[in-house]
Design a protein around this motif. Structure first.
Motif, mmCIF file in Angstrom:
data_model
loop_
_atom_site.group_PDB
_atom_site.id
_atom_site.type_symbol
_atom_site.label_atom_id
_atom_site.label_comp_id
_atom_site.label_asym_id
_atom_site.label_seq_id
_atom_site.Cartn_x
_atom_site.Cartn_y
_atom_site.Cartn_z
ATOM 1 N N THR A 31 122.496 0.724 -57.476
ATOM 2 C CA THR A 31 121.935 0.079 -56.290
ATOM 3 C C THR A 31 122.648 -1.236 -56.004
ATOM 4 O O THR A 31 122.949 -1.551 -54.852
ATOM 5 N N GLN A 32 122.941 -1.999 -57.038
ATOM 6 C CA GLN A 32 123.670 -3.255 -56.873
ATOM 7 C C GLN A 32 125.055 -2.992 -56.284
ATOM 8 O O GLN A 32 125.492 -3.699 -55.376
ATOM 9 N N ALA A 33 125.746 -1.979 -56.798
ATOM 10 C CA ALA A 33 127.086 -1.653 -56.310
ATOM 11 C C ALA A 33 127.047 -1.222 -54.850
ATOM 12 O O ALA A 33 127.879 -1.651 -54.039
ATOM 13 N N LEU A 34 126.091 -0.371 -54.501
ATOM 14 C CA LEU A 34 125.985 0.074 -53.112
ATOM 15 C C LEU A 34 125.662 -1.086 -52.178
ATOM 16 O O LEU A 34 126.204 -1.169 -51.069
ATOM 17 N N GLY A 35 124.793 -1.978 -52.603
ATOM 18 C CA GLY A 35 124.479 -3.153 -51.796
ATOM 19 C C GLY A 35 125.693 -4.037 -51.584
ATOM 20 O O GLY A 35 125.929 -4.554 -50.489
ATOM 21 N N PHE A 36 126.479 -4.198 -52.632
ATOM 22 C CA PHE A 36 127.693 -5.010 -52.521
ATOM 23 C C PHE A 36 128.685 -4.377 -51.541
ATOM 24 O O PHE A 36 129.236 -5.058 -50.674
ATOM 25 N N VAL A 37 128.877 -3.068 -51.662
ATOM 26 C CA VAL A 37 129.793 -2.356 -50.756
ATOM 27 C C VAL A 37 129.292 -2.457 -49.317
ATOM 28 O O VAL A 37 130.077 -2.693 -48.390
ATOM 29 N N LEU A 38 127.994 -2.288 -49.112
ATOM 30 C CA LEU A 38 127.413 -2.397 -47.782
ATOM 31 C C LEU A 38 127.686 -3.770 -47.182
ATOM 32 O O LEU A 38 128.165 -3.884 -46.048
ATOM 33 N N CYS A 39 127.420 -4.825 -47.948
ATOM 34 C CA CYS A 39 127.617 -6.189 -47.451
ATOM 35 C C CYS A 39 129.086 -6.526 -47.227
ATOM 36 O O CYS A 39 129.436 -7.204 -46.263
#
Length: 72
Positions: A31-39
């Motif tokens: 979830t942290q990785a996906l949030g980082f990629v999204l941002c």
């Protein structure tokens, strides 16, 4: 490419600080990785998009370590 099942990797992880199956960690790291990629790549938020790869790793590494090993 060699395929490995989680059961085949478990003996290698034992005693390495990696969390046992069923404990939270992998999901929160994902979830942290996906949030980082999204941002960084989709929303292009300036503070995150401006980070160099080395800065991004330095910023995220402690969080991933805590999620995956439970170490503070």
């Amino acid at each position: 490419m060699t395929q490995h099942s989680p059961a085949s990797l478990r003996p290698h992880a034992h005693g390495s600080g990696v969390r046992e199956p069923g404990q939270p960690g992998g999901q929160t790291a994902g979830t942290q990785a996906l949030g980082f990629v999204l941002c960084r790549h989709l929303l292009r938020m300036p503070p995150v998009a401006a980070l160099s790869p080395a800065e991004a790793v330095a910023w995220l590494a402690p969080t991933f370590q805590r999620y995956l090993t439970g170490a503070q």
